[in-house]
Design an enzyme around this catalytic site. Structure first.
Site, PDB file in Angstrom:
ATOM      1  N   GLU A   1     -16.563  10.263  -4.927  1.00  0.00           N
ATOM      2  CA  GLU A   1     -18.004  10.081  -4.800  1.00  0.00           C
ATOM      3  C   GLU A   1     -18.329   9.009  -3.784  1.00  0.00           C
ATOM      4  O   GLU A   1     -17.561   8.078  -3.556  1.00  0.00           O
ATOM      5  CB  GLU A   1     -18.601   9.675  -6.147  1.00  0.00           C
ATOM      6  CG  GLU A   1     -18.642  10.851  -7.090  1.00  0.00           C
ATOM      7  CD  GLU A   1     -19.575  10.607  -8.254  1.00  0.00           C
ATOM      8  OE1 GLU A   1     -19.213  10.966  -9.373  1.00  0.00           O
ATOM      9  OE2 GLU A   1     -20.654  10.039  -8.030  1.00  0.00           O
TER      10      GLU A   1
ATOM     11  N   CYS B   1     -21.866   3.618   0.621  1.00  0.00           N
ATOM     12  CA  CYS B   1     -20.750   3.083  -0.151  1.00  0.00           C
ATOM     13  C   CYS B   1     -19.671   4.158  -0.206  1.00  0.00           C
ATOM     14  O   CYS B   1     -19.931   5.263  -0.693  1.00  0.00           O
ATOM     15  CB  CYS B   1     -21.266   2.730  -1.547  1.00  0.00           C
ATOM     16  SG  CYS B   1     -19.982   2.223  -2.678  1.00  0.00           S
TER      17      CYS B   1
ATOM     18  N   CYS C   1      -7.772   4.381  -9.140  1.00  0.00           N
ATOM     19  CA  CYS C   1      -7.362   3.036  -8.728  1.00  0.00           C
ATOM     20  C   CYS C   1      -6.245   2.570  -9.642  1.00  0.00           C
ATOM     21  O   CYS C   1      -6.270   2.799 -10.842  1.00  0.00           O
ATOM     22  CB  CYS C   1      -8.543   2.066  -8.819  1.00  0.00           C
ATOM     23  SG  CYS C   1      -8.119   0.394  -8.253  1.00  0.00           S
TER      24      CYS C   1
ATOM     25  N   CYS D   1      -8.821  -2.645 -13.745  1.00  0.00           N
ATOM     26  CA  CYS D   1      -9.734  -3.667 -14.270  1.00  0.00           C
ATOM     27  C   CYS D   1     -10.388  -3.129 -15.536  1.00  0.00           C
ATOM     28  O   CYS D   1     -10.747  -1.954 -15.607  1.00  0.00           O
ATOM     29  CB  CYS D   1     -10.782  -4.036 -13.232  1.00  0.00           C
ATOM     30  SG  CYS D   1     -10.054  -4.683 -11.718  1.00  0.00           S
TER      31      CYS D   1
ATOM     32  N   CYS E   1     -13.953  -1.311 -15.494  1.00  0.00           N
ATOM     33  CA  CYS E   1     -14.255  -0.412 -14.378  1.00  0.00           C
ATOM     34  C   CYS E   1     -13.893   1.033 -14.686  1.00  0.00           C
ATOM     35  O   CYS E   1     -12.769   1.329 -15.108  1.00  0.00           O
ATOM     36  CB  CYS E   1     -13.492  -0.877 -13.144  1.00  0.00           C
ATOM     37  SG  CYS E   1     -13.699   0.235 -11.743  1.00  0.00           S
TER      38      CYS E   1
ATOM     39  N   CYS F   1     -21.442   2.122  -7.549  1.00  0.00           N
ATOM     40  CA  CYS F   1     -20.145   2.606  -7.094  1.00  0.00           C
ATOM     41  C   CYS F   1     -19.036   2.301  -8.080  1.00  0.00           C
ATOM     42  O   CYS F   1     -18.002   2.925  -8.056  1.00  0.00           O
ATOM     43  CB  CYS F   1     -19.784   1.977  -5.763  1.00  0.00           C
ATOM     44  SG  CYS F   1     -21.006   2.264  -4.525  1.00  0.00           S
TER      45      CYS F   1
HETATM   46  N1  SAH Z   1     -11.591  -2.185  -5.697  1.00  0.00           N
HETATM   47  C1  SAH Z   1     -12.565  -2.909  -4.991  1.00  0.00           C
HETATM   48  C2  SAH Z   1     -13.751  -2.088  -4.545  1.00  0.00           C
HETATM   49  C3  SAH Z   1     -14.317  -1.103  -5.535  1.00  0.00           C
HETATM   50  S1  SAH Z   1     -15.105  -1.721  -6.996  1.00  0.00           S
HETATM   51  C4  SAH Z   1     -13.041  -4.093  -5.813  1.00  0.00           C
HETATM   52  O1  SAH Z   1     -12.712  -4.163  -6.990  1.00  0.00           O
HETATM   53  O2  SAH Z   1     -13.720  -4.952  -5.252  1.00  0.00           O
HETATM   54  C5  SAH Z   1     -16.718  -2.125  -6.447  1.00  0.00           C
HETATM   55  C6  SAH Z   1     -17.455  -3.122  -7.351  1.00  0.00           C
HETATM   56  O3  SAH Z   1     -17.957  -2.496  -8.534  1.00  0.00           O
HETATM   57  C7  SAH Z   1     -16.560  -4.258  -7.802  1.00  0.00           C
HETATM   58  O4  SAH Z   1     -17.154  -5.526  -7.568  1.00  0.00           O
HETATM   59  C8  SAH Z   1     -16.419  -3.962  -9.260  1.00  0.00           C
HETATM   60  O5  SAH Z   1     -16.082  -5.104  -9.922  1.00  0.00           O
HETATM   61  C9  SAH Z   1     -17.781  -3.378  -9.618  1.00  0.00           C
HETATM   62  N2  SAH Z   1     -17.823  -2.727 -10.928  1.00  0.00           N
HETATM   63  C10 SAH Z   1     -16.837  -2.020 -11.507  1.00  0.00           C
HETATM   64  N3  SAH Z   1     -17.203  -1.632 -12.764  1.00  0.00           N
HETATM   65  C11 SAH Z   1     -18.459  -2.115 -12.978  1.00  0.00           C
HETATM   66  C12 SAH Z   1     -19.368  -2.074 -14.093  1.00  0.00           C
HETATM   67  N4  SAH Z   1     -19.065  -1.437 -15.221  1.00  0.00           N
HETATM   68  N5  SAH Z   1     -20.565  -2.710 -13.978  1.00  0.00           N
HETATM   69  C13 SAH Z   1     -20.888  -3.344 -12.832  1.00  0.00           C
HETATM   70  N6  SAH Z   1     -20.075  -3.412 -11.757  1.00  0.00           N
HETATM   71  C14 SAH Z   1     -18.867  -2.813 -11.818  1.00  0.00           C
HETATM   72 FE1  SF4 Z   2      -9.908  -0.819  -8.946  1.00  0.00          FE
HETATM   73 FE2  SF4 Z   2     -12.230  -0.850 -10.265  1.00  0.00          FE
HETATM   74 FE3  SF4 Z   2     -10.671  -2.994 -10.277  1.00  0.00          FE
HETATM   75 FE4  SF4 Z   2     -11.947  -2.312  -8.003  1.00  0.00          FE
HETATM   76  S1  SF4 Z   2     -12.907  -2.973  -9.928  1.00  0.00           S
HETATM   77  S2  SF4 Z   2      -9.774  -2.921  -8.239  1.00  0.00           S
HETATM   78  S3  SF4 Z   2     -11.897  -0.056  -8.208  1.00  0.00           S
HETATM   79  S4  SF4 Z   2     -10.141  -0.984 -11.165  1.00  0.00           S
END
Ligand code: SAH
Ligand code: SF4
Length: 357
Positions: free
Chosen positions: A94, A115, A122, A126, A129, A343
């Site tokens: 996406e 974006c 991934c 995290c 996420c 995103c």
């Molecule tokens: N992997 C990279 C880029 C993709 S994530 C990174 O982690 O920076 C893009 C952003 O979305 C990151 O800052 C991540 O922490 C945030 N994100 C992920 N899950 C989220 C959630 N449930 N609520 C708000 N932001 C979120």
């Molecule tokens: Fe991967 Fe999501 Fe962590 Fe970014 S925030 S590194 S996309 S698991």
């Protein structure tokens, strides 16, 4: 055999290809024009190329690495997500289109931020996420990254003028393809988007940061921090065990010595985890050390995950503590308006996506 996509071919690569295929070097410039100026989707359109060359190219190469299978309109009328299917193996990724004039009701913007995703899934896992929930399927190729930009321009009828790598995946864990995509994104031969209009978001991949600094372009950097002490950060980001703050912060200081822009620290506020005032104090210290600004993102609910968004007053008090400490801070509340939140949840089921975005 799967066809290679020509989007990731630089002028040099195309020139070498023309020599391989037994054609004159100037054909490379013509092909570049067809791809990037005329946005050709079919080799048959390349009317000034000899038919033999068109056939040779069509046999081995493609011009689009993906097809858009769904475009969801934002319920608030601003952001739009689209889903693309990869020609190579059918995987879905996406991307999110964000008009620059977001907030001005009814106005159509002629500038968009896009974006993009850098991987299918991934590996970093995290805990908050949606992209990390299912692990890594594979890296996207440079063409598949570029293809998302062309698709966004086709959908919106507008040039993408800002690009953020905040979709699915960790861009610095897909370094070779990222650098090749960036080369094409910035090249006057191809998309010609300036480095300062490109933001790479990383969860803190230290060797990746070093390589990105060596790449030497004035890109913007966003770092998903989400915890200002190892204790808190490791709780939600397993990557912190591999590259703890003791390694990450010096790597960011090194970035600052070469980087031209302030780093943005992304910080998702999660109730009972990192939204306490004691954490705000620690975050302010880190931000000041890095001369960074902080973007606070009140946690967006992900189905199946236990975390809770703090109250609005808690979020505001947290932001206030940072700004009082002299740290530039931004925060976005509205669901789906925030590009990170939008995103970060690429893997939510479709029903939820339409409610959230
Ligand atoms: N992997 C990279 C880029 C993709 S994530 C990174 O982690 O920076 C893009 C952003 O979305 C990151 O800052 C991540 O922490 C945030 N994100 C992920 N899950 C989220 C959630 N449930 N609520 C708000 N932001 C979120
Ligand atoms: Fe991967 Fe999501 Fe962590 Fe970014 S925030 S590194 S996309 S698991």
């Amino acid at each position: 055999m799967e066809k290679t996509c020509l989007l990731e071919y630089t002028r040099e690569a195309l020139t070498a290809l023309m020599a391989d295929l037994g054609h004159k070097a100037f054909r490379a410039a013509q092909v570049l024009d067809w791809i990037w100026k005329h946005r050709a989707t079919d080799f048959a359109q390349m009317s000034n190329l000899p038919p033999a060359l068109r056939e040779q190219l069509a046999e081995r190469f493609s011009l689009r690495p993906l097809t858009v299978v769904e475009v969801s309109n934002s319920t608030t009328g601003s952001t739009r997500k689209f889903l693309s299917r990869m020609a190579a193996d059918g995987h879905l990724v996406e991307s999110v289109i964000i008009p620059a004039a977001e907030g001005k009701a009814g106005s159509r913007s002629d500038r968009i931020t896009l974006c993009v995703s850098s991987q299918v899934g991934c590996a970093f896992g995290c805990k908050f996420c949606a992209s990390g929930l299912l692990g890594l399927t594979r890296n996207l190729t440079a063409s598949e990254i570029l293809g998302q930009i062309l698709a966004a321009e086709e959908i919106s009828g507008t040039r993408v003028d800002n690009l953020v790598f905040m979709g699915m995946g960790e861009p610095l864990a897909n370094m070779d393809n990222l650098l090749l995509a960036l080369t094409q994104i910035m090249s006057p031969d191809a998309l010609n988007i300036g480095a300062r209009h490109i933001t790479i978001s990383t969860s803190g991949n230290v060797p990746g940061l070093r390589r990105l600094a060596e790449f030497g372009k004035p890109l913007r950097l966003a770092v998903s921090l989400h915890g200002a002490s190892d204790e808190v950060r490791s709780q939600v980001m397993p990557v912190n065990r591999k590259w703890p703050l003791g390694e990450l912060l010096p790597a960011l200081e090194a970035w600052n010595r070469t980087g031209k822009h302030m780093i943005t620290l992304e910080y998702i506020l999660i109730e009972g985890v990192n939204a306490m005032m004691t954490e705000a104090t620690k975050l302010a210290r880190v931000a000041r050390r890095l001369n960074a600004k902080v973007n606070l993102i009140p946690y967006n609910t992900v189905e199946g995950l236990p975390w809770v968004r703090p109250s609005e007053s808690n979020c505001r008090a947290f932001a206030k503590a940072l700004s009082t400490a002299g740290v530039p801070v931004t925060m976005r509340y509205e669901k789906g308006h925030d590009i990170n939140a939008a995103c970060g949840q690429l893997r939510l089921r479709r029903k939820n996506e339409q409610e959230d975005i």
